[in-house]
Design a protein around this motif. Structure first.
Motif, PDB file in Angstrom:
ATOM      1  N   ARG A 164      -3.326  -9.946 -29.521  1.00 28.09           N
ATOM      2  CA  ARG A 164      -3.790  -9.771 -30.935  1.00 28.09           C
ATOM      3  C   ARG A 164      -4.791  -9.180 -31.216  1.00 28.09           C
ATOM      4  O   ARG A 164      -5.064  -8.544 -32.366  1.00 28.09           O
ATOM      5  CB  ARG A 164      -3.356 -11.189 -31.281  1.00 28.09           C
ATOM      6  CG  ARG A 164      -2.049 -11.765 -31.534  1.00 28.09           C
ATOM      7  CD  ARG A 164      -2.253 -13.045 -32.416  1.00 28.09           C
ATOM      8  NE  ARG A 164      -2.934 -14.224 -31.764  1.00 28.09           N
ATOM      9  CZ  ARG A 164      -1.998 -14.922 -30.911  1.00 28.09           C
ATOM     10  NH1 ARG A 164      -1.025 -14.811 -30.584  1.00 28.09           N
ATOM     11  NH2 ARG A 164      -2.803 -16.027 -30.360  1.00 28.09           N
ATOM     12  N   GLU A 165      -5.911  -9.487 -30.398  1.00 30.56           N
ATOM     13  CA  GLU A 165      -7.244  -8.704 -30.796  1.00 30.56           C
ATOM     14  C   GLU A 165      -7.317  -7.534 -30.251  1.00 30.56           C
ATOM     15  O   GLU A 165      -7.960  -6.465 -31.094  1.00 30.56           O
ATOM     16  CB  GLU A 165      -8.348  -9.587 -30.074  1.00 30.56           C
ATOM     17  CG  GLU A 165      -8.546 -10.908 -30.487  1.00 30.56           C
ATOM     18  CD  GLU A 165      -9.717 -11.577 -29.747  1.00 30.56           C
ATOM     19  OE1 GLU A 165     -10.423 -11.225 -28.669  1.00 30.56           O
ATOM     20  OE2 GLU A 165      -9.885 -12.954 -29.838  1.00 30.56           O
ATOM     21  N   LEU A 166      -6.491  -6.965 -29.251  1.00 32.49           N
ATOM     22  CA  LEU A 166      -6.956  -5.611 -28.725  1.00 32.49           C
ATOM     23  C   LEU A 166      -5.567  -4.663 -29.390  1.00 32.49           C
ATOM     24  O   LEU A 166      -5.779  -3.512 -29.172  1.00 32.49           O
ATOM     25  CB  LEU A 166      -7.035  -5.590 -27.404  1.00 32.49           C
ATOM     26  CG  LEU A 166      -8.248  -6.353 -26.779  1.00 32.49           C
ATOM     27  CD1 LEU A 166      -8.104  -6.160 -25.402  1.00 32.49           C
ATOM     28  CD2 LEU A 166      -9.497  -5.838 -27.368  1.00 32.49           C
ATOM     29  N   GLY A 167      -4.642  -5.484 -29.671  1.00 28.34           N
ATOM     30  CA  GLY A 167      -3.350  -4.711 -29.838  1.00 28.34           C
ATOM     31  C   GLY A 167      -2.559  -4.314 -28.629  1.00 28.34           C
ATOM     32  O   GLY A 167      -3.192  -4.275 -27.504  1.00 28.34           O
ATOM     33  N   ALA A 168      -1.035  -4.238 -28.692  1.00 22.94           N
ATOM     34  CA  ALA A 168      -0.304  -4.054 -27.504  1.00 22.94           C
ATOM     35  C   ALA A 168       0.575  -2.819 -27.768  1.00 22.94           C
ATOM     36  O   ALA A 168       0.946  -2.590 -29.100  1.00 22.94           O
ATOM     37  CB  ALA A 168       0.347  -5.449 -27.505  1.00 22.94           C
ATOM     38  N   PRO A 169       1.189  -2.213 -26.704  1.00 23.97           N
ATOM     39  CA  PRO A 169       1.901  -1.319 -27.163  1.00 23.97           C
ATOM     40  C   PRO A 169       3.270  -1.571 -27.813  1.00 23.97           C
ATOM     41  O   PRO A 169       3.673  -2.534 -27.656  1.00 23.97           O
ATOM     42  CB  PRO A 169       2.095  -0.718 -25.471  1.00 23.97           C
ATOM     43  CG  PRO A 169       1.153  -1.519 -24.533  1.00 23.97           C
ATOM     44  CD  PRO A 169       0.836  -2.788 -25.342  1.00 23.97           C
ATOM     45  N   GLY A 170       3.369  -0.662 -28.658  1.00 24.66           N
ATOM     46  CA  GLY A 170       4.810  -1.074 -29.479  1.00 24.66           C
ATOM     47  C   GLY A 170       4.366  -1.954 -30.493  1.00 24.66           C
ATOM     48  O   GLY A 170       5.326  -2.139 -31.354  1.00 24.66           O
ATOM     49  N   ARG A 171       3.340  -2.527 -30.522  1.00 22.48           N
ATOM     50  CA  ARG A 171       2.941  -3.596 -31.757  1.00 22.48           C
ATOM     51  C   ARG A 171       1.539  -3.339 -32.471  1.00 22.48           C
ATOM     52  O   ARG A 171       0.959  -4.195 -32.515  1.00 22.48           O
ATOM     53  CB  ARG A 171       2.989  -4.922 -31.019  1.00 22.48           C
ATOM     54  CG  ARG A 171       4.169  -5.492 -30.400  1.00 22.48           C
ATOM     55  CD  ARG A 171       3.863  -6.887 -30.603  1.00 22.48           C
ATOM     56  NE  ARG A 171       4.254  -7.362 -29.038  1.00 22.48           N
ATOM     57  CZ  ARG A 171       3.837  -8.340 -28.477  1.00 22.48           C
ATOM     58  NH1 ARG A 171       3.018  -9.342 -29.072  1.00 22.48           N
ATOM     59  NH2 ARG A 171       4.114  -8.476 -27.242  1.00 22.48           N
ATOM     60  N   GLY A 172       1.470  -2.208 -32.770  1.00 22.40           N
ATOM     61  CA  GLY A 172       0.420  -1.790 -33.532  1.00 22.40           C
ATOM     62  C   GLY A 172      -0.714  -0.633 -32.710  1.00 22.40           C
ATOM     63  O   GLY A 172      -0.273   0.052 -31.915  1.00 22.40           O
ATOM     64  N   PRO A 173      -2.001  -1.106 -32.989  1.00 23.33           N
ATOM     65  CA  PRO A 173      -2.819  -0.085 -32.096  1.00 23.33           C
ATOM     66  C   PRO A 173      -2.675  -0.217 -30.678  1.00 23.33           C
ATOM     67  O   PRO A 173      -2.439  -1.444 -29.901  1.00 23.33           O
ATOM     68  CB  PRO A 173      -4.273  -0.869 -32.419  1.00 23.33           C
ATOM     69  CG  PRO A 173      -3.998  -1.616 -33.705  1.00 23.33           C
ATOM     70  CD  PRO A 173      -2.616  -2.195 -33.705  1.00 23.33           C
TER      71      PRO A 173
END
Length: 177
Positions: A164-173
């Motif tokens: 959530r903090e760093l972003g995940a592939p396919g889900r935002g940054p």
């Protein structure tokens, strides 16, 4: 009838167990003869009482096989017709001109260059955000500095929090590394 094989069931062994070896042999021979010719032979021993039930099962199996075979044949014919029609439709359509093919190649090259340019500049940084109160309440407690965490739920919670903090592939940054 003329079947190429005889489908025998394991529970037939229980049914023929009262018969002696000679009766079993005559019964087995009668089953094979019926499968080959379609005519029931004359039986004289105790096997004559069991043969009608085996004959009925063989008839049901043959009818079932014929139904499956007929259905598969029809479906195969339909598939063949569909393939032939598709081939005819494709043959009837005019092909692309050399100029259209060149334009497609140019577009693909441009897309590749854009991908390469983006990959060289690096992934964008993830925007940090403060977790909501519900997320804080659901978050498992952070481990102490010297604590080894073995609880799978806490590990998953920690990983989800990082995502959530760093972003995940396919889900935002994307990840910043």
């Amino acid at each position: 009838m003329a079947m190429a094989y005889v489908k025998m069931f394991v529970d037939w062994a229980d049914i023929i167990s009262p018969l002696d070896d000679a009766e079993r042999g005559r019964l087995f021979t009668a089953i094979l003869e019926y499968a080959r010719t379609g005519f029931a032979p004359e039986l004289a021993g105790n096997e004559r009482f069991l043969f009608p039930s085996f004959k009925a099962q063989m008839d049901r199996d043959a009818a079932s096989y014929e139904e499956v075979s007929r259905t598969r044949s029809e479906q195969g014919r339909k598939g063949g017709y569909a393939k032939a029609a598709k081939r005819q439709n494709l043959a009837a359509q005019p092909g692309k001109t050399a100029q259209e093919k060149e334009e497609e190649k140019e577009e693909e090259k441009e897309k590749e260059k854009e991908k390469e340019r983006l990959s060289q500049s690096g992934p964008p940084r993830a925007a940090s955000r403060e977790p909501k109160d519900e997320e804080r309440a659901a978050r498992p407690p952070a481990p102490e500095d010297d604590e080894i965490v073995t609880d799978p739920a806490r590990i998953r919670g920690f990983i989800e929090e990082l995502r959530r903090e760093l972003g995940a592939p396919g889900r935002g940054p994307a990840y910043p590394w």
